[in-house]
Design an enzyme around this catalytic site. Structure first.
Site, PDB file in Angstrom:
ATOM      1  N   TRP A   1       7.897   9.887   8.382  1.00  0.00           N
ATOM      2  CA  TRP A   1       7.680   8.479   8.771  1.00  0.00           C
ATOM      3  C   TRP A   1       6.639   7.824   7.891  1.00  0.00           C
ATOM      4  O   TRP A   1       6.780   6.670   7.488  1.00  0.00           O
ATOM      5  CB  TRP A   1       7.331   8.374  10.247  1.00  0.00           C
TER       6      TRP A   1
ATOM      7  N   ASP B   1       0.513   4.256  12.787  1.00  0.00           N
ATOM      8  CA  ASP B   1       1.780   4.367  13.520  1.00  0.00           C
ATOM      9  C   ASP B   1       1.551   5.403  14.616  1.00  0.00           C
ATOM     10  O   ASP B   1       1.373   6.586  14.326  1.00  0.00           O
ATOM     11  CB  ASP B   1       2.884   4.813  12.554  1.00  0.00           C
TER      12      ASP B   1
ATOM     13  N   LYS C   1       9.548   6.627  22.384  1.00  0.00           N
ATOM     14  CA  LYS C   1       9.033   7.990  22.378  1.00  0.00           C
ATOM     15  C   LYS C   1       8.292   8.250  23.689  1.00  0.00           C
ATOM     16  O   LYS C   1       8.692   9.079  24.474  1.00  0.00           O
ATOM     17  CB  LYS C   1       8.103   8.214  21.185  1.00  0.00           C
TER      18      LYS C   1
HETATM   19  C1  LIG Z   1      10.635   7.610  15.753  1.00  0.00           C
HETATM   20  C2  LIG Z   1       9.544   7.254  14.862  1.00  0.00           C
HETATM   21  C3  LIG Z   1       9.688   6.232  13.910  1.00  0.00           C
HETATM   22  C4  LIG Z   1      10.971   5.477  13.717  1.00  0.00           C
HETATM   23  O1  LIG Z   1      11.206   4.642  14.805  1.00  0.00           O
HETATM   24  P1  LIG Z   1      12.391   3.576  14.823  1.00  0.00           P
HETATM   25  O2  LIG Z   1      12.150   2.868  16.109  1.00  0.00           O
HETATM   26  O3  LIG Z   1      13.658   4.343  14.792  1.00  0.00           O
HETATM   27  O4  LIG Z   1      12.240   2.687  13.648  1.00  0.00           O
HETATM   28  C5  LIG Z   1       8.585   5.919  13.145  1.00  0.00           C
HETATM   29  N1  LIG Z   1       7.410   6.559  13.287  1.00  0.00           N
HETATM   30  C6  LIG Z   1       7.246   7.544  14.188  1.00  0.00           C
HETATM   31  C7  LIG Z   1       5.922   8.224  14.309  1.00  0.00           C
HETATM   32  C8  LIG Z   1       8.302   7.917  14.999  1.00  0.00           C
HETATM   33  O5  LIG Z   1       8.135   8.906  15.888  1.00  0.00           O
END
Ligand SMILES: *Cc1c(COP(=O)(O)O)cnc(C)c1O
Length: 361
Positions: free
Chosen positions: A101, A171, A195
């Site tokens: 990511w 993030d 998540k």
């Molecule tokens: C799942 C995830 C993403 C991607 O998320 P999307 O909503 O599919 O764009 C990005 N960063 C982290 C840490 C994730 O767990």
């Protein structure tokens, strides 16, 4: 079939209580005679939903007054672009690359300016968090970027990097609300809801107010300018109403559990059950350096792809689902977010012990 123990990395398990409440309110939300899915985002009922959601989130995370909370769309992926579009005034930013990511965010930022990779753990398949206490952070970078919990590889920053005074962008998709954090240490923190918080379709961004300006990169789409969203209190266009409603219910559920201190304790206890077993097992082993282990995503392997497949198949049949590792790494991964009860982790470990006994040669 009843409910299973769902170890999906995302979209992921939600508190059963929340789902039941939503079911009860499906046809008639609090006497409105309609579902939240059917009501105007400008209605009084929805206004209360989004305002309460924000207030509860502020309370849970103790968000300082000089931070805005935005409910956005486009997933974390859209934020990979929004971060440089809104923040890259000098067209330069530092990225710490600790997994897929962060790597994607880093690649996206390169479209807009100079993204400098200041640290990485790719040399050991992202199985650890590099030492970020004294990185080379140039004076002209606009921000330092991290992915705080690496969902795929199962690592987590236990300490935030030393940004040398630069703004930190994080993030937090897969560790959002898993423990208390000091929001004031961040310039921006954001995460996709699917998540640890709610359904897919909502991204929550917590942004320090002084960073929300008209001074964005030329050509920034109106919708991707944070000021557009902030000025309209996340209602510039139709927001993901139903998703926000469920997130709001999860916030209330978290408050009822006792807040993030309690969640942290519970998450540590849950993860310990699994890691202790992995450390003692002769069949399974964890893939992450102990000091970098995530409380939320726990990858493990047997070292034999066929045996991994057999384990996943038998676990699925026994009601432990979505244990397959990310397609880029293989093996297994148990995501044990806030809504995974401790009984689920304990039952998984019992199942793993039984499998070990039957399959250890
Ligand atoms: C799942 C995830 C993403 C991607 O998320 P999307 O909503 O599919 O764009 C990005 N960063 C982290 C840490 C994730 O767990």
């Amino acid at each position: 079939m009843g409910r299973v123990y769902n170890f999906s990395a995302g979209p992921a398990v939600l508190p059963e209580e929340v789902l039941k409440e939503a079911a009860d309110e499906m046809l008639d939300y609090k006497g409105t005679g309609m579902s939240v899915m059917e009501m105007s985002h400008r209605s009084k009922a929805f206004d209360t939903i989004i305002k309460e959601a924000e207030a509860d989130l502020r309370e849970l995370l103790n968000i300082p007054d000089n931070y805005k909370v935005l409910f956005l769309q486009g997933g974390a992926h859209m934020m990979f672009a929004q971060v440089p579009l809104n923040l890259m005034k000098n067209r330069k930013a530092a990225y710490i690359v600790t997994g897929q990511w962060a790597k994607k965010a880093y690649a996206e930022a390169q479209k807009y300016g100079e993204a400098v990779k200041v640290a990485s753990s790719e040399d050991k398949t992202f199985s650890y968090i590099p030492d970020c206490s004294d990185l080379q952070i140039d004076d002209d970078v606009d921000y330092v970027y991290i992915c705080e919990n690496n969902t795929i590889y199962g690592t987590k920053f236990k300490e935030l990097p030393n940004t040398k005074g630069k703004d930190l962008v994080s993030d937090v998709s897969s560790c959002f609300l898993s423990e208390p954090v000091d929001v004031s240490k961040y310039a921006v923190m954001y995460g996709g809801a699917q998540k640890n918080i709610g359904p897919a379709g909502v991204v929550i961004a917590i942004i320090r107010e002084d960073l929300i300006t008209d001074d964005v990169l030329p050509g920034t789409p109106t919708m991707l300018k944070w000021k557009t969203q902030a000025d309209a209190d996340s209602l510039y266009n139709t927001p993901p109403c139903y998703g926000i409603y469920i997130c709001g219910k999860v916030f209330k559920w978290l408050k009822k559990q006792g807040g993030l201190e309690v969640m942290k304790e519970r998450n540590e206890k849950k993860a310990k059950i699994l890691y202790d077993y992995l450390d003692s097992s002769k069949l399974f082993k964890g893939t992450v350096e102990p000091a970098s282990r995530s409380l939320m995503n726990v990858p493990f392997v047997t070292g034999d792809a066929d045996l991994d497949a057999k384990f996943i198949a038998e676990a699925t049949a026994a009601g432990f689902v979505n244990l397959k590792g990310h397609r880029s790494v293989g093996g297994m991964r148990a995501s044990i977010y806030n809504a995974m009860p401790i009984e689920g982790v304990a039952a998984l470990v019992e199942f793993m012990k039984k499998f070990e006994k039957e399959n250890l040669k």
